[in-house]
Design a protein around this motif. Sequence first.
Motif, short mmCIF file in Angstrom:
data_model
loop_
_atom_site.label_atom_id
_atom_site.label_comp_id
_atom_site.label_asym_id
_atom_site.label_seq_id
_atom_site.Cartn_x
_atom_site.Cartn_y
_atom_site.Cartn_z
N LEU A 368 -14.40 -16.81 58.05
CA LEU A 368 -13.70 -16.78 59.33
C LEU A 368 -13.92 -18.08 60.09
O LEU A 368 -15.00 -18.66 60.05
N LYS A 369 -12.89 -18.52 60.81
CA LYS A 369 -12.96 -19.78 61.54
C LYS A 369 -13.03 -19.57 63.05
O LYS A 369 -13.63 -20.37 63.77
N LYS A 370 -12.41 -18.50 63.55
CA LYS A 370 -12.37 -18.28 65.00
C LYS A 370 -13.68 -17.66 65.49
O LYS A 370 -14.33 -16.92 64.76
N VAL A 432 -6.21 -14.50 57.41
CA VAL A 432 -5.23 -14.40 58.50
C VAL A 432 -5.93 -13.70 59.67
O VAL A 432 -5.95 -12.47 59.77
N GLU A 433 -6.49 -14.50 60.57
CA GLU A 433 -7.22 -13.95 61.72
C GLU A 433 -6.26 -13.77 62.89
O GLU A 433 -5.77 -14.75 63.46
N GLN A 434 -6.02 -12.52 63.28
CA GLN A 434 -5.06 -12.22 64.34
C GLN A 434 -5.28 -10.80 64.85
O GLN A 434 -6.12 -10.07 64.35
N ARG A 435 -4.52 -10.42 65.90
CA ARG A 435 -4.64 -9.11 66.52
C ARG A 435 -3.48 -8.18 66.18
O ARG A 435 -3.58 -6.97 66.38
N TRP A 436 -2.39 -8.73 65.70
CA TRP A 436 -1.16 -7.93 65.54
C TRP A 436 -1.36 -6.76 64.59
O TRP A 436 -0.87 -5.66 64.87
N THR A 437 -2.04 -6.96 63.48
CA THR A 437 -2.19 -5.87 62.52
C THR A 437 -3.00 -4.72 63.11
O THR A 437 -2.63 -3.55 62.97
#
Length: 605
Positions: A368-370, A432-437
């Motif tokens: 993870l990068k964030k 894929v680091e995100q909140r949508w899922t």
Amino acid sequence: LKQGRPRPVPAPERAVPCGEARRPSSAEMADTAARAIAEEPPTSEEKAHAGELAWTGRCAGGVIADIKRRYPYYLSDWLDAFRGGNGQVSVACVLFLFFACISPALAFGSLFDEATEGQIGVVETILGTAICGVFYSLFSGQPLCIMGATGPEYAYTVVFYALCKSLDLEFLPARAWQGLWCALFTVFLAVTDCCAAMSHFTRFVEDIFALLISVIFIVGAFRSLVEAFNDLSKAAAFKTVLLCLGTYAFTRFLQSLRRSRVATKGLRDILSNFSVAISILTFSGLAAIWKDEVKIDFLTVANEFRPTWDDPETMSARPWFISPFGMNKDFPVWAIFLMAVPALGLTVLGYLDQNLTTIIVNRPASGLKKPVGYHLDLLVCGIAIYPICSFLGLPFPHNSTAPSLIHEMSLTKYETVPVPGGGTRQVVSKVVEQRWTNFTIHILIGCSLALGEVLSNVPKAVTFGIFLVMGFSSLSGNQLFERVWLWTIWDRSLYPRFRFVTKVHFASLHKYTAIQFLCFVVLYVLTSVSAVAVVFPFFMASLVFVRKSLKWVFTEAELAELDAHEDLPPDDDAPADDLEKTVRTMDDVDKLPRGISDFSRATSL
């Protein structure tokens, strides 16, 4: 001299010819190697991990630091789901995790219904999972974590319900006060930087907890298959087994196509990304062909959106809003303060569930990068999630480890590399680091209350197969499982050249694994026996002291390899037992691998 014994006379140093350097003693050689290891600078991942779990010494200092780290990425948390060709992976992940989350919600809902005599049921469990998951996906510091009902929380609810009955207290108002006290305690933990204490939870504890959750899913699936032979006809039981194992095998086959040369790369990616959805549709369709001939169990979702419990006083469904001052009688004042005691246990349980799952998801091997926000996650639970569940009479969800790991893995692209000595190793190339899922998964879970007729066509056996996929997939990267697996390899020369094999003596390696495995067995027993399950969070916390006590059993260098925070790369070195035999000169010490286990044996050379 006082005791009448002569002072020992040191042996004279060996004369060294002019121009020849004195050969250092073996003790000096070992000391040099130890200093080299101790002076090795920390990695960037270790520095970042330490910063996120550091004491700030200020009120809400950790929360503010989490917000400052995370805020610049908030917009990209939504856009990254579809940037760079990530859309297909994100949609496939949503379909997979929807079934991976709705199935446990239905199962736990049935358990809550039985344990609380209908006061909390399937509708409340699904609604709680959906609402809290949406809040968490919007405001948390690590949106890759998935919230849901957990086994320890269910066991705690069973004990709490029995306590309320013994004290003649209304369960739902008492639970509301328990939740409000828990919310207060959780906010206190968040603003006082108590998440920094999680820095003492090393990989020793993380691997035990992750393996426990994986085994619970795997054993739960097989237990359901065994129960089918007791509850159904022989034909229906065999059909259940075929659907379960078929779903698991077909899913794994489709996932493996990504690494094959079948068809085109685009088609392989589609089949692999949507493997779970394709398997569910395929085997649900096969089950429907013989639905009337051989009857099996299907998912049961409430067709009506209403509270599960019918109030015996009003002979109608209880109101959605729970009055903490009593429903059919006044709630006593003394009980309000008494509820703070069970709330402490619930707070500890939530604290450990939240942070351990987040630490496992954030481990360096995940790539993870964030940045993340441990204190922020806890604050979201304290000011939003726990109060909502308290007033609506919903189960208290926590970060669920297996779904969280599967969520992360579903969004990860891996590269397979060979391991010296045999076997392969998966290395993360992109996440894929995100909140949508996370947001969409829980929106669909909420909508499932209106899709009961559609979901009722999915056999329970298919969901058992999904549990197997989740359980076995989450074993990937668990070093405790990898070291336990070494017990099945009798020829040590066939061990893969992991660093904990090449840098640590076999005796120390297996002793460490045995201690860790024993702790895992105790935890599994605590979760399996409802009478003692309430002590689960406290034993989890005690593992920190077990780990600290290992410094008297193993050397610091051994623990540096066995309990490394990040996945150290394998190498071509021979096992540590063979390497020590080569230490003869100072040049050999310079070549000594980092973390050689026992310097006292080097001195004997």
